[in-house]
Design a protein around this motif. Sequence first.
Motif, short mmCIF file in Angstrom:
data_model
loop_
_atom_site.label_atom_id
_atom_site.label_comp_id
_atom_site.label_asym_id
_atom_site.label_seq_id
_atom_site.Cartn_x
_atom_site.Cartn_y
_atom_site.Cartn_z
N SER A 32 4.83 -16.57 20.16
CA SER A 32 5.08 -15.17 20.52
C SER A 32 3.78 -14.45 20.85
O SER A 32 3.73 -13.66 21.79
CB SER A 32 5.80 -14.47 19.37
OG SER A 32 5.92 -13.10 19.59
N LEU A 33 2.74 -14.72 20.11
CA LEU A 33 1.44 -14.10 20.36
C LEU A 33 0.71 -14.80 21.50
O LEU A 33 0.19 -14.16 22.42
CB LEU A 33 0.59 -14.12 19.09
CG LEU A 33 1.09 -13.25 17.95
CD1 LEU A 33 0.42 -13.65 16.63
CD2 LEU A 33 0.85 -11.79 18.25
N GLY A 34 0.65 -16.10 21.46
CA GLY A 34 -0.13 -16.86 22.43
C GLY A 34 0.34 -16.75 23.87
O GLY A 34 -0.46 -16.79 24.80
N TRP A 35 1.65 -16.59 24.05
CA TRP A 35 2.17 -16.47 25.42
C TRP A 35 1.52 -15.31 26.15
O TRP A 35 1.31 -15.37 27.35
CB TRP A 35 3.68 -16.33 25.41
CG TRP A 35 4.50 -17.60 25.51
CD1 TRP A 35 5.76 -17.67 26.04
CD2 TRP A 35 4.19 -18.93 25.08
NE1 TRP A 35 6.24 -18.97 25.95
CE2 TRP A 35 5.29 -19.75 25.37
CE3 TRP A 35 3.08 -19.52 24.48
CZ2 TRP A 35 5.31 -21.12 25.09
CZ3 TRP A 35 3.10 -20.87 24.19
CH2 TRP A 35 4.19 -21.65 24.50
N MET A 36 1.17 -14.23 25.44
CA MET A 36 0.53 -13.10 26.12
C MET A 36 -0.88 -13.45 26.58
O MET A 36 -1.35 -12.91 27.58
CB MET A 36 0.51 -11.86 25.22
CG MET A 36 1.78 -11.05 25.28
SD MET A 36 2.23 -10.39 26.91
CE MET A 36 1.15 -8.99 27.01
N MET A 37 -1.54 -14.37 25.89
CA MET A 37 -2.86 -14.80 26.36
C MET A 37 -2.69 -15.64 27.63
O MET A 37 -3.47 -15.47 28.59
CB MET A 37 -3.58 -15.58 25.27
CG MET A 37 -5.05 -15.76 25.54
SD MET A 37 -5.92 -16.27 24.05
CE MET A 37 -7.55 -16.52 24.73
N LEU A 92 -0.75 -8.18 20.97
CA LEU A 92 -0.38 -8.71 22.29
C LEU A 92 -1.34 -8.23 23.37
O LEU A 92 -1.78 -9.02 24.22
CB LEU A 92 1.05 -8.27 22.65
CG LEU A 92 2.19 -8.86 21.83
CD1 LEU A 92 3.52 -8.27 22.30
CD2 LEU A 92 2.21 -10.37 21.88
N LEU A 93 -1.67 -6.95 23.35
CA LEU A 93 -2.55 -6.41 24.38
C LEU A 93 -3.96 -6.99 24.30
O LEU A 93 -4.59 -7.22 25.32
CB LEU A 93 -2.56 -4.88 24.32
CG LEU A 93 -1.24 -4.23 24.76
CD1 LEU A 93 -1.27 -2.73 24.48
CD2 LEU A 93 -0.94 -4.51 26.22
#
Length: 181
Positions: free
Chosen positions: A63-68, A158-159
Amino acid sequence: MDQEYLDKFETRIGDALYNFLLSKEEIDKVPGASPDITEKGDQICAKYLPDGIREFQNYPTVSLGWMMFIGMAVARMWDDDWETYSKFENLYAVLVNARGYDNLDEHICEDILKLSGKEAESTSRLIGDAAEMVHALLIHEGIEPGTPTAYFAYIRCLLKLYFYGAAVELRRLGYHMTPLN
């Protein structure tokens, strides 16, 4: 909700990501940035939230890594043809609809970043490590799940991941930022 607390938390997340990525030589001392890319981050994050929140409980690092990964993809789009990509109302939908949420990392690595083999593996490992670190920092905060503070802390994570994903890709593309004196 304490805005000052969230600001300090965001600073800690940003500092941790900065130090981690700098130690891996994935960013310059002044991380690459573009107002175009940064401005798209808020818009993309808003579209990403329903999927990200749904996946967070069982797959927090995804969930967190996908934003990277998304930050890296947007940086590549910016370099390739921003005049076209900037006009898309929902870049997140463009990315996720190609192979679905579960395969977003593979789509970005293979189809957008054009990585394969060891390059794709090392990029995925880097993002996984960054996401695990951010998740650990988030958990360490002891924020009560399901609260407004938890929601806004998650968005700030996320940002930051998006920003640093873009910074990593900009460096890989040959953009190097230097401090202005």
